[in-house]
Design a protein around this motif. Sequence first.
Motif, PDB file in Angstrom:
ATOM      1  N   ALA A 176       3.892 -15.469   1.589  1.00  0.00           N
ATOM      2  CA  ALA A 176       4.209 -14.305   0.744  1.00  0.00           C
ATOM      3  C   ALA A 176       2.960 -13.474   0.456  1.00  0.00           C
ATOM      4  O   ALA A 176       3.002 -12.231   0.449  1.00  0.00           O
ATOM      5  CB  ALA A 176       4.844 -14.776  -0.555  1.00  0.00           C
ATOM      6  N   MET A 177       1.846 -14.153   0.209  1.00  0.00           N
ATOM      7  CA  MET A 177       0.601 -13.436  -0.028  1.00  0.00           C
ATOM      8  C   MET A 177       0.166 -12.667   1.206  1.00  0.00           C
ATOM      9  O   MET A 177      -0.348 -11.540   1.116  1.00  0.00           O
ATOM     10  CB  MET A 177      -0.494 -14.421  -0.448  1.00  0.00           C
ATOM     11  N   LEU A 178       0.411 -13.232   2.361  1.00  0.00           N
ATOM     12  CA  LEU A 178       0.064 -12.525   3.589  1.00  0.00           C
ATOM     13  C   LEU A 178       0.926 -11.290   3.767  1.00  0.00           C
ATOM     14  O   LEU A 178       0.423 -10.217   4.179  1.00  0.00           O
ATOM     15  CB  LEU A 178       0.224 -13.470   4.796  1.00  0.00           C
ATOM     16  N   ASN A 179       2.203 -11.439   3.480  1.00  0.00           N
ATOM     17  CA  ASN A 179       3.085 -10.275   3.602  1.00  0.00           C
ATOM     18  C   ASN A 179       2.653  -9.152   2.649  1.00  0.00           C
ATOM     19  O   ASN A 179       2.657  -7.960   3.006  1.00  0.00           O
ATOM     20  CB  ASN A 179       4.533 -10.678   3.323  1.00  0.00           C
ATOM     21  N   ASP A 180       2.277  -9.508   1.423  1.00  0.00           N
ATOM     22  CA  ASP A 180       1.821  -8.497   0.458  1.00  0.00           C
ATOM     23  C   ASP A 180       0.541  -7.821   0.927  1.00  0.00           C
ATOM     24  O   ASP A 180       0.377  -6.591   0.809  1.00  0.00           O
ATOM     25  CB  ASP A 180       1.611  -9.155  -0.896  1.00  0.00           C
ATOM     26  N   ALA A 181      -0.367  -8.607   1.482  1.00  0.00           N
ATOM     27  CA  ALA A 181      -1.619  -8.025   1.969  1.00  0.00           C
ATOM     28  C   ALA A 181      -1.366  -7.098   3.141  1.00  0.00           C
ATOM     29  O   ALA A 181      -2.040  -6.056   3.298  1.00  0.00           O
ATOM     30  CB  ALA A 181      -2.579  -9.141   2.361  1.00  0.00           C
ATOM     31  N   GLN A 182      -0.411  -7.433   3.996  1.00  0.00           N
ATOM     32  CA  GLN A 182      -0.106  -6.562   5.146  1.00  0.00           C
ATOM     33  C   GLN A 182       0.496  -5.230   4.672  1.00  0.00           C
ATOM     34  O   GLN A 182       0.196  -4.173   5.253  1.00  0.00           O
ATOM     35  CB  GLN A 182       0.850  -7.301   6.091  1.00  0.00           C
ATOM     36  N   LEU A 183       1.317  -5.270   3.624  1.00  0.00           N
ATOM     37  CA  LEU A 183       1.872  -4.018   3.086  1.00  0.00           C
ATOM     38  C   LEU A 183       0.758  -3.146   2.497  1.00  0.00           C
ATOM     39  O   LEU A 183       0.733  -1.913   2.691  1.00  0.00           O
ATOM     40  CB  LEU A 183       2.920  -4.324   2.031  1.00  0.00           C
ATOM     41  N   ASP A 184      -0.154  -3.761   1.743  1.00  0.00           N
ATOM     42  CA  ASP A 184      -1.275  -3.006   1.182  1.00  0.00           C
ATOM     43  C   ASP A 184      -2.147  -2.412   2.281  1.00  0.00           C
ATOM     44  O   ASP A 184      -2.649  -1.279   2.170  1.00  0.00           O
ATOM     45  CB  ASP A 184      -2.136  -3.903   0.289  1.00  0.00           C
ATOM     46  N   LEU A 185      -2.273  -3.129   3.367  1.00  0.00           N
ATOM     47  CA  LEU A 185      -3.079  -2.604   4.474  1.00  0.00           C
ATOM     48  C   LEU A 185      -2.416  -1.391   5.100  1.00  0.00           C
ATOM     49  O   LEU A 185      -3.102  -0.407   5.458  1.00  0.00           O
ATOM     50  CB  LEU A 185      -3.286  -3.703   5.530  1.00  0.00           C
ATOM     51  N   ALA A 186      -1.110  -1.384   5.206  1.00  0.00           N
ATOM     52  CA  ALA A 186      -0.404  -0.228   5.771  1.00  0.00           C
ATOM     53  C   ALA A 186      -0.553   0.998   4.869  1.00  0.00           C
ATOM     54  O   ALA A 186      -0.755   2.127   5.354  1.00  0.00           O
ATOM     55  CB  ALA A 186       1.062  -0.585   5.983  1.00  0.00           C
ATOM     56  N   ARG A 187      -0.438   0.829   3.538  1.00  0.00           N
ATOM     57  CA  ARG A 187      -0.610   1.965   2.626  1.00  0.00           C
ATOM     58  C   ARG A 187      -2.047   2.486   2.663  1.00  0.00           C
ATOM     59  O   ARG A 187      -2.285   3.699   2.658  1.00  0.00           O
ATOM     60  CB  ARG A 187      -0.240   1.534   1.202  1.00  0.00           C
ATOM     61  N   ASP A 188      -3.024   1.537   2.701  1.00  0.00           N
ATOM     62  CA  ASP A 188      -4.417   1.978   2.721  1.00  0.00           C
ATOM     63  C   ASP A 188      -4.730   2.769   3.981  1.00  0.00           C
ATOM     64  O   ASP A 188      -5.566   3.703   3.956  1.00  0.00           O
ATOM     65  CB  ASP A 188      -5.363   0.786   2.612  1.00  0.00           C
ATOM     66  N   LYS A 189      -4.088   2.431   5.063  1.00  0.00           N
ATOM     67  CA  LYS A 189      -4.349   3.178   6.289  1.00  0.00           C
ATOM     68  C   LYS A 189      -3.880   4.621   6.153  1.00  0.00           C
ATOM     69  O   LYS A 189      -4.545   5.561   6.617  1.00  0.00           O
ATOM     70  CB  LYS A 189      -3.638   2.494   7.470  1.00  0.00           C
ATOM     71  N   THR A 190      -2.736   4.838   5.503  1.00  0.00           N
ATOM     72  CA  THR A 190      -2.226   6.210   5.286  1.00  0.00           C
ATOM     73  C   THR A 190      -3.151   6.988   4.349  1.00  0.00           C
ATOM     74  O   THR A 190      -3.469   8.160   4.593  1.00  0.00           O
ATOM     75  CB  THR A 190      -0.811   6.158   4.713  1.00  0.00           C
ATOM     76  N   LEU A 191      -3.609   6.310   3.305  1.00  0.00           N
ATOM     77  CA  LEU A 191      -4.492   6.975   2.357  1.00  0.00           C
ATOM     78  C   LEU A 191      -5.859   7.270   2.969  1.00  0.00           C
ATOM     79  O   LEU A 191      -6.506   8.279   2.611  1.00  0.00           O
ATOM     80  CB  LEU A 191      -4.652   6.102   1.111  1.00  0.00           C
ATOM     81  N   VAL A 192      -6.303   6.469   3.844  1.00  0.00           N
ATOM     82  CA  VAL A 192      -7.587   6.746   4.514  1.00  0.00           C
ATOM     83  C   VAL A 192      -7.466   7.993   5.368  1.00  0.00           C
ATOM     84  O   VAL A 192      -8.371   8.848   5.416  1.00  0.00           O
ATOM     85  CB  VAL A 192      -8.026   5.528   5.356  1.00  0.00           C
ATOM     86  N   ASP A 193      -6.323   8.126   6.036  1.00  0.00           N
ATOM     87  CA  ASP A 193      -6.131   9.325   6.850  1.00  0.00           C
ATOM     88  C   ASP A 193      -6.098  10.587   5.971  1.00  0.00           C
ATOM     89  O   ASP A 193      -6.518  11.662   6.407  1.00  0.00           O
ATOM     90  CB  ASP A 193      -4.844   9.207   7.658  1.00  0.00           C
ATOM     91  N   GLN A 194      -5.594  10.433   4.741  1.00  0.00           N
ATOM     92  CA  GLN A 194      -5.519  11.578   3.835  1.00  0.00           C
ATOM     93  C   GLN A 194      -6.846  11.782   3.093  1.00  0.00           C
ATOM     94  O   GLN A 194      -7.009  12.769   2.369  1.00  0.00           O
ATOM     95  CB  GLN A 194      -4.385  11.383   2.819  1.00  0.00           C
ATOM     96  N   GLY A 195      -7.758  10.797   3.166  1.00  0.00           N
ATOM     97  CA  GLY A 195      -9.041  10.899   2.502  1.00  0.00           C
ATOM     98  C   GLY A 195      -9.010  10.430   1.064  1.00  0.00           C
ATOM     99  O   GLY A 195      -9.987  10.627   0.331  1.00  0.00           O
TER     100      GLY A 195
END
Length: 464
Positions: A137-156
């Motif tokens: 479950a912790m891995l799944n949560d970390a993978q979701l956070d990684l997907a959101r962070d990737k979008t935010l990095v693209d937006q700066g």
Amino acid sequence: MDQQLEMPLQTTVAPHRSRGWIPWLIFFAFVVATGAYLYERPPTLPRQQGNRRNAQPMSIGAATIDKGTMDVALDALGTVTSLSTVTVKTQVTGPLLQVNFKEGQDVRKGDLLAEIDPRPYQAALAQAQGQLARDQAMLNDAQLDLARDKTLVDQGTVTHQAYDAQVALVGQDAGTIEYDKALIQSATVNLDDCRILSPTDGRAGLRQVDEGNYMTPGDANGIVVITRIQPISVLFTVPEDQLPAIAQRMQQGATLPVTAFDRAGARKLADGQLETFDSQIDPSTGTIKLRAGFGNDQRLLYPNQFVNVELLVDQHKDVAIAPVAAIQRGLPGTFVYLVNPDSTVSVRKVTLGVTNGERVEILSGLNPGDSVVVDGADKLRDGAHINLRQDGQANPAQPSATASTTGQATPPAETGNPASPPAQANVPADTQSDGQAPDGATRKHQGHKHRHSQTGQPESGQTQ
């Protein structure tokens, strides 16, 4: 005048005394010479009695030379060895709950033998599985956070440093998942080891521990010993000089039969075949180890059992075979007494081949169908008249075919007198007695008479 008469009287008495000892000396020398002559002279009466007996046919037993197959076999001492012997031990610690075998029972590989208390290992497995679920479950949560962070990095909105930290966290959680899986696998193995299974086919021995005892992997005796006795092998040694013949036969693809006998060598236990031999010769004994395999269908062979082994190396077919009791050894060499059609015997020199203790191969000197003496040969000589026994009676018409082993044979004496007794080869000449004289008749002078025999002088009827 008185002095003249006395002087001659004194001179005549002294010579008379000295000459008086001469007759006594001659008489004493005569007595000594007569005693020595009588002592050295062999008695004639026992010889004459023996010669009268020699004129009568002697009763003997005979056997016929057969034609057949002679086995070239090696006898050895062997030890039965199991192909698989396993001491069953527990791989986990815990109290022994149940024993699922009977002593002496045949077991197959994978059969349940015993059970250790599984509850601690069931709990460990459940704990590992729960930890895996949490970390998943912790891995799944970390993978979701990684997907959101990737979008935010693209937006700066999120820095690249925060994004990289999230990537590392996902990897850490993934590693934790693999660790949890390993824990589950280890707990599963420990739980499975609570069920102690037979590692091989064989026979269960005596139980080494009772139910309720606390078992550990360090227990030396284990729970039980499983021994494979079908098939089974026998280890034995043969002299290194016999190895070339054995190796040559095996290289030719021949199957060498092996027979196992009991300790006394009287009862056959099993039949098998030679499998292989060792790669090194023992320098201390000059022997090499061989292994023979046995099906052991009747289960007469058990590990560490002492057995007598007979290895059949080769077979000589269509050869002349004689009883060992017919073979004589003496001055002519190796010979037999051949029974002639006119109820006499003659000396026949033979060349021997292989032997099996009771029969011997005849390479030359005899033909199948010949009749040879096997009993009573110690009283025979070349040309002696005989009666053939049958069913314990003397019968000159029908020879006996039963070979008797009643002692060593005696060759005929090599003297010019055909009536002289034979000289035995297996007894020293200075200790053996005359075979034709009655017992005790010539014991006093037998040493002197054998000296005559050795120097070629006739013995029977001889006078000095």
